[in-house]
Design a protein around this motif. Structure first.
Motif, PDB file in Angstrom:
ATOM      1  N   ALA A 172       0.816  -1.214   0.108  1.00  9.86           N
ATOM      2  CA  ALA A 172      -0.081  -0.015   0.070  1.00  9.86           C
ATOM      3  C   ALA A 172       0.785   1.117   0.008  1.00  9.86           C
ATOM      4  CB  ALA A 172      -1.053   0.010   1.261  1.00  9.86           C
ATOM      5  N   ASP A 173       2.009   1.131   0.143  1.00  8.82           N
ATOM      6  CA  ASP A 173       3.002   2.313   0.188  1.00  8.82           C
ATOM      7  C   ASP A 173       4.502   1.873  -0.221  1.00  8.82           C
ATOM      8  OD1 ASP A 173       3.791   4.860   0.766  1.00  8.82           O
ATOM      9  OD2 ASP A 173       4.768   4.156   2.678  1.00  8.82           O
ATOM     10  N   PHE A 174       4.393   1.392  -1.384  1.00 13.78           N
ATOM     11  CA  PHE A 174       5.452   0.730  -2.004  1.00 13.78           C
ATOM     12  C   PHE A 174       6.798   1.247  -2.418  1.00 13.78           C
ATOM     13  CE2 PHE A 174       7.824  -1.083  -5.847  1.00 13.78           C
ATOM     14  CZ  PHE A 174       8.150  -2.580  -5.342  1.00 13.78           C
ATOM     15  N   ALA A 175       6.552   2.536  -2.996  1.00 16.84           N
ATOM     16  CA  ALA A 175       7.878   3.423  -3.527  1.00 16.84           C
ATOM     17  C   ALA A 175       7.208   4.748  -3.593  1.00 16.84           C
ATOM     18  CB  ALA A 175       8.684   2.716  -4.461  1.00 16.84           C
ATOM     19  N   LYS A 176       8.246   5.707  -3.770  1.00 15.18           N
ATOM     20  CA  LYS A 176       7.825   6.840  -4.235  1.00 15.18           C
ATOM     21  C   LYS A 176       7.401   6.822  -5.686  1.00 15.18           C
ATOM     22  CE  LYS A 176       9.526  11.741  -4.706  1.00 15.18           C
ATOM     23  NZ  LYS A 176      10.826  12.726  -4.572  1.00 15.18           N
ATOM     24  N   GLY A 177       6.069   7.552  -5.942  1.00 16.14           N
ATOM     25  CA  GLY A 177       5.525   7.166  -7.119  1.00 16.14           C
ATOM     26  C   GLY A 177       4.803   5.877  -7.253  1.00 16.14           C
ATOM     27  N   GLN A 178       4.613   5.213  -6.346  1.00 15.64           N
ATOM     28  CA  GLN A 178       4.256   3.861  -6.546  1.00 15.64           C
ATOM     29  C   GLN A 178       3.572   3.630  -5.109  1.00 15.64           C
ATOM     30  OE1 GLN A 178       7.564   1.650  -8.389  1.00 15.64           O
ATOM     31  NE2 GLN A 178       5.654   0.569  -9.274  1.00 15.64           N
ATOM     32  N   SER A 179       2.937   4.492  -4.432  1.00 16.41           N
ATOM     33  CA  SER A 179       2.137   4.537  -3.307  1.00 16.41           C
ATOM     34  C   SER A 179       0.636   4.913  -3.047  1.00 16.41           C
ATOM     35  CB  SER A 179       2.952   5.285  -2.158  1.00 16.41           C
ATOM     36  OG  SER A 179       2.107   5.419  -1.022  1.00 16.41           O
ATOM     37  N   LEU A 180      -0.017   3.698  -2.756  1.00 17.62           N
ATOM     38  CA  LEU A 180      -1.533   4.246  -2.722  1.00 17.62           C
ATOM     39  C   LEU A 180      -1.755   5.303  -1.683  1.00 17.62           C
ATOM     40  CD1 LEU A 180      -4.335   4.013  -3.387  1.00 17.62           C
ATOM     41  CD2 LEU A 180      -4.307   1.702  -2.070  1.00 17.62           C
ATOM     42  N   ALA A 181      -1.109   5.085  -0.477  1.00 15.86           N
ATOM     43  CA  ALA A 181      -1.248   5.878   0.603  1.00 15.86           C
ATOM     44  C   ALA A 181      -1.079   7.363   0.224  1.00 15.86           C
ATOM     45  CB  ALA A 181      -0.490   5.506   1.844  1.00 15.86           C
ATOM     46  N   GLN A 182       0.080   7.690  -0.489  1.00 16.78           N
ATOM     47  CA  GLN A 182       0.619   8.943  -0.922  1.00 16.78           C
ATOM     48  C   GLN A 182      -0.321   9.506  -1.878  1.00 16.78           C
ATOM     49  OE1 GLN A 182       3.191  10.921   0.555  1.00 16.78           O
ATOM     50  NE2 GLN A 182       2.012  12.335  -0.359  1.00 16.78           N
ATOM     51  N   THR A 183      -0.605   8.610  -2.862  1.00 16.07           N
ATOM     52  CA  THR A 183      -1.710   9.371  -3.874  1.00 16.07           C
ATOM     53  C   THR A 183      -2.907   9.685  -3.214  1.00 16.07           C
ATOM     54  OG1 THR A 183      -0.780   7.551  -5.576  1.00 16.07           O
ATOM     55  CG2 THR A 183      -3.023   8.424  -5.791  1.00 16.07           C
ATOM     56  N   LEU A 184      -3.697   9.028  -2.337  1.00 18.08           N
ATOM     57  CA  LEU A 184      -4.780   9.515  -1.718  1.00 18.08           C
ATOM     58  C   LEU A 184      -4.365  10.873  -1.051  1.00 18.08           C
ATOM     59  CD1 LEU A 184      -6.395   6.233  -0.287  1.00 18.08           C
ATOM     60  CD2 LEU A 184      -6.750   7.410  -2.227  1.00 18.08           C
ATOM     61  N   LEU A 185      -3.298  10.990  -0.292  1.00 17.54           N
ATOM     62  CA  LEU A 185      -2.813  12.141   0.225  1.00 17.54           C
ATOM     63  C   LEU A 185      -2.763  13.310  -0.786  1.00 17.54           C
ATOM     64  CD1 LEU A 185      -0.231  10.954   2.916  1.00 17.54           C
ATOM     65  CD2 LEU A 185      -2.909  11.853   3.578  1.00 17.54           C
ATOM     66  N   ASP A 186      -2.374  12.922  -1.825  1.00 19.90           N
ATOM     67  CA  ASP A 186      -2.038  13.726  -2.797  1.00 19.90           C
ATOM     68  C   ASP A 186      -3.229  14.484  -3.506  1.00 19.90           C
ATOM     69  OD1 ASP A 186       0.715  13.697  -2.343  1.00 19.90           O
ATOM     70  OD2 ASP A 186       1.264  12.407  -3.985  1.00 19.90           O
ATOM     71  N   HIS A 187      -4.403  13.857  -3.345  1.00 24.20           N
ATOM     72  CA  HIS A 187      -5.780  14.037  -3.981  1.00 24.20           C
ATOM     73  C   HIS A 187      -6.530  14.439  -2.799  1.00 24.20           C
ATOM     74  CE1 HIS A 187      -3.381  12.488  -7.325  1.00 24.20           C
ATOM     75  NE2 HIS A 187      -4.172  13.275  -8.054  1.00 24.20           N
ATOM     76  N   ASP A 188      -6.118  15.123  -1.747  1.00 31.72           N
ATOM     77  CA  ASP A 188      -7.105  15.805  -1.002  1.00 31.72           C
ATOM     78  C   ASP A 188      -7.821  14.737   0.226  1.00 31.72           C
ATOM     79  OD1 ASP A 188      -6.585  18.362  -1.835  1.00 31.72           O
ATOM     80  OD2 ASP A 188      -8.336  18.010  -3.528  1.00 31.72           O
ATOM     81  N   ILE A 189      -7.415  13.767   0.225  1.00 35.02           N
ATOM     82  CA  ILE A 189      -7.753  12.844   1.318  1.00 35.02           C
ATOM     83  C   ILE A 189      -6.649  13.059   2.664  1.00 35.02           C
ATOM     84  CG2 ILE A 189      -8.189  10.591   1.975  1.00 35.02           C
ATOM     85  CD1 ILE A 189      -9.993  11.271   0.074  1.00 35.02           C
ATOM     86  N   GLY A 190      -7.356  13.661   3.560  1.00 37.48           N
ATOM     87  CA  GLY A 190      -6.602  14.220   4.632  1.00 37.48           C
ATOM     88  C   GLY A 190      -6.100  13.094   5.489  1.00 37.48           C
ATOM     89  N   ARG A 191      -6.970  12.163   6.049  1.00 35.96           N
ATOM     90  CA  ARG A 191      -6.670  11.105   7.108  1.00 35.96           C
ATOM     91  C   ARG A 191      -6.520   9.757   6.291  1.00 35.96           C
ATOM     92  NH1 ARG A 191     -10.873  11.380  11.668  1.00 35.96           N
ATOM     93  NH2 ARG A 191      -9.433  10.159  12.505  1.00 35.96           N
ATOM     94  N   VAL A 192      -5.293   9.152   6.207  1.00 34.53           N
ATOM     95  CA  VAL A 192      -4.998   7.813   5.722  1.00 34.53           C
ATOM     96  C   VAL A 192      -4.248   7.057   6.564  1.00 34.53           C
ATOM     97  CG1 VAL A 192      -3.958   6.728   3.750  1.00 34.53           C
ATOM     98  CG2 VAL A 192      -4.978   9.177   3.431  1.00 34.53           C
ATOM     99  N   LEU A 193      -4.804   5.929   6.764  1.00 36.94           N
ATOM    100  CA  LEU A 193      -4.151   4.785   7.384  1.00 36.94           C
ATOM    101  C   LEU A 193      -4.143   3.516   6.989  1.00 36.94           C
ATOM    102  CD1 LEU A 193      -6.574   6.773   9.485  1.00 36.94           C
ATOM    103  CD2 LEU A 193      -4.833   5.869  11.183  1.00 36.94           C
ATOM    104  N   VAL A 194      -3.070   2.921   7.256  1.00 39.00           N
ATOM    105  CA  VAL A 194      -3.007   1.285   6.549  1.00 39.00           C
ATOM    106  C   VAL A 194      -2.780   0.154   7.630  1.00 39.00           C
ATOM    107  CG1 VAL A 194      -1.523  -0.130   5.195  1.00 39.00           C
ATOM    108  CG2 VAL A 194      -1.832   2.341   4.716  1.00 39.00           C
ATOM    109  N   THR A 195      -3.537  -1.000   7.576  1.00 36.10           N
ATOM    110  CA  THR A 195      -3.286  -2.148   8.494  1.00 36.10           C
ATOM    111  C   THR A 195      -1.959  -2.658   8.240  1.00 36.10           C
ATOM    112  OG1 THR A 195      -4.511  -3.482   7.151  1.00 36.10           O
ATOM    113  CG2 THR A 195      -5.748  -2.234   8.793  1.00 36.10           C
ATOM    114  N   GLU A 196      -0.874  -2.780   8.913  1.00 37.27           N
ATOM    115  CA  GLU A 196       0.113  -3.648   8.863  1.00 37.27           C
ATOM    116  C   GLU A 196       0.132  -5.072   9.525  1.00 37.27           C
ATOM    117  OE1 GLU A 196       5.072  -3.710   9.326  1.00 37.27           O
ATOM    118  OE2 GLU A 196       3.768  -2.139  10.412  1.00 37.27           O
ATOM    119  N   TRP A 197      -0.220  -6.138   8.730  1.00 37.86           N
ATOM    120  CA  TRP A 197      -0.370  -7.169   9.386  1.00 37.86           C
ATOM    121  C   TRP A 197       1.033  -7.902   9.616  1.00 37.86           C
ATOM    122  CZ3 TRP A 197      -4.990  -7.303  10.983  1.00 37.86           C
ATOM    123  CH2 TRP A 197      -6.259  -6.735  10.358  1.00 37.86           C
ATOM    124  N   LYS A 198       0.888  -8.442  10.943  1.00 41.60           N
ATOM    125  CA  LYS A 198       2.160  -8.949  11.449  1.00 41.60           C
ATOM    126  C   LYS A 198       2.376 -10.377  10.874  1.00 41.60           C
ATOM    127  CE  LYS A 198       2.095  -6.349  15.809  1.00 41.60           C
ATOM    128  NZ  LYS A 198       1.922  -6.621  17.386  1.00 41.60           N
TER     129      LYS A 198
END
Length: 374
Positions: A98-124
């Motif tokens: 969900a946050d693989f690399a710069k330019g390949q991050s879903l989390a960052q993409t959402l932030l860049d398009h006006d989604i202010g609060r973004v969270l990700v489940t990191e499964w152990k």
């Protein structure tokens, strides 16, 4: 050194540790260049097969740690609105998809398009002590995370995180403002993909034996071997041919090493959770049939009435488009509030492909704001 020693060949005066250099003396310049290229390739191939652990690309903070997950917060400072919670796949690979690399991050993409609060489940990765964790355990801990976030979220399920997100939305419909299912198998009997074929062709005892061999866990290395065997030519031949061809291309090597750090470092799954998924979801298809019980209640997909966005890859052979789009007729959301989007590319590209992140996800971000108050 005596004159007789000087007349000896490089091979004759070398000891085994120094034989590559001694051989090089006699190879000549062109052959030596080839030899050095081959040795460089061997070193790179070793790095590709045994890379370091994957890392998160975007700054974030762990705001909750439970038995099963670390909840990572990527939110902008002072952000408001209903949070977007990305439920990463728990199917054998790291949640960094969900946050693989710069330019390949879903989390960052959402932030860049006006989604202010973004969270990700990191499964152990499952430890031996986690071997008896079941699907209920994971759903319960998602619920803890949602409550900590204010009790209502826009839920994004990626791949196997999709059926888990859909289950959560069935069990707690009032806590899900909107639902995105990306490459998510909801009706596992739909389509003709290889995962469906394997699930039905291999007896349940086969999977039980793998879990037994893992001491009550499904080991990631065994799942990785299975995935590779779906495309053996690519994984055992073509990958190394391409690596050899690009041995002097730093950009290619950097991208390859980064991807392999994610791909070649699989996580382990609890045996109980894994067997439930194989038997109840993929063999019996109980969730799609409305016969799966979670947290004490039988789940009905008709309980999902929130706006829903279905995203599938045209050439996805892990989760076929039929398995994703089947949700349209199974959930209770009015058809006018369901969006179906088919994009070019395969499975992984849905979550970290630069084209899909640039073209499809900004539209989804706007949809989340319009429909879920993100």
């Amino acid at each position: 050194m005596t004159r007789s020693d000087e007349k000896k060949t490089a091979h004759e005066i070398s000891v085994p540790f120094f034989w590559p250099m001694a051989a090089g003396v006699e190879l000549g310049e062109t052959a030596l260049d080839m030899f050095q290229r081959n040795m460089k390739f061997v070193g790179l191939a070793t790095k590709v097969d045994h890379p370091p652990e994957p890392e998160w690309a975007t700054p974030n903070t762990v705001i909750l740690a439970t038995d099963t997950m670390r909840l990572r917060d990527f939110s902008a400072p002072g952000a408001s609105g209903v949070p977007v919670l990305i439920d990463a796949p728990f199917a054998g690979h790291s949640s960094t998809i969900a946050d693989f690399a710069k330019g390949q991050s879903l989390a960052q993409t959402l932030l860049d398009h006006d989604i202010g609060r973004v969270l990700v489940t990191e499964w152990k990765s499952a430890t031996p002590e986690m071997r008896d964790f079941d699907i209920d355990k994971y759903l319960a801990e998602i619920n803890v995370a949602v409550d900590d976030l204010g009790g209502r979220v826009n839920l994004v399920g990626l791949c196997q995180g999709g059926w888990m997100s859909a289950m959560y939305a069935c069990r707690f419909p009032d806590k899900v403002a909107s639902l995105v299912l990306a490459g998510s198998p909801i009706d596992t009997n739909a389509g003709e993909g290889p995962i469906r074929e394997m699930a039905h062709s291999l007896p349940l005892d086969f999977y039980k034996e793998l879990v037994k061999q893992g001491g009550g866990r499904m080991l990631g290395k065994n799942m990785l071997a299975g995935w590779k065997n779906m495309h053996p030519d690519k994984q055992y031949v073509e990958k190394y041919v391409e690596l050899y061809e690009h041995v002097d291309d730093p950009s290619y090597l950097k991208r390859t090493e980064h991807f392999e750090s994610w791909y070649e470092n699989p996580v382990d799954l609890p045996g109980v959770y894994y067997m439930q998924a194989i038997d109840m979801l993929f063999k019996q298809n109980l969730f799609a049939k409305g016969e799966f019980t979670a947290l004490g209640r039988k789940l009905s997909l008709k309980s999902i009435t929130c706006p829903t966005y279905l995203l599938a890859g045209a050439s996805d052979d892990i989760t076929t488009k039929e398995q994703v789009f089947a949700a349209r007729d199974l959930i209770g959301t009015p058809k006018k509030n369901i969006v179906e989007k088919l994009v070019p590319g395969g499975h992984i590209g849905l979550f970290m492909g630069s084209h899909t992140l640039a073209e499809a996800w900004p539209i989804i971000a706007k949809w989340q704001k319009d429909n879920g108050g993100a």
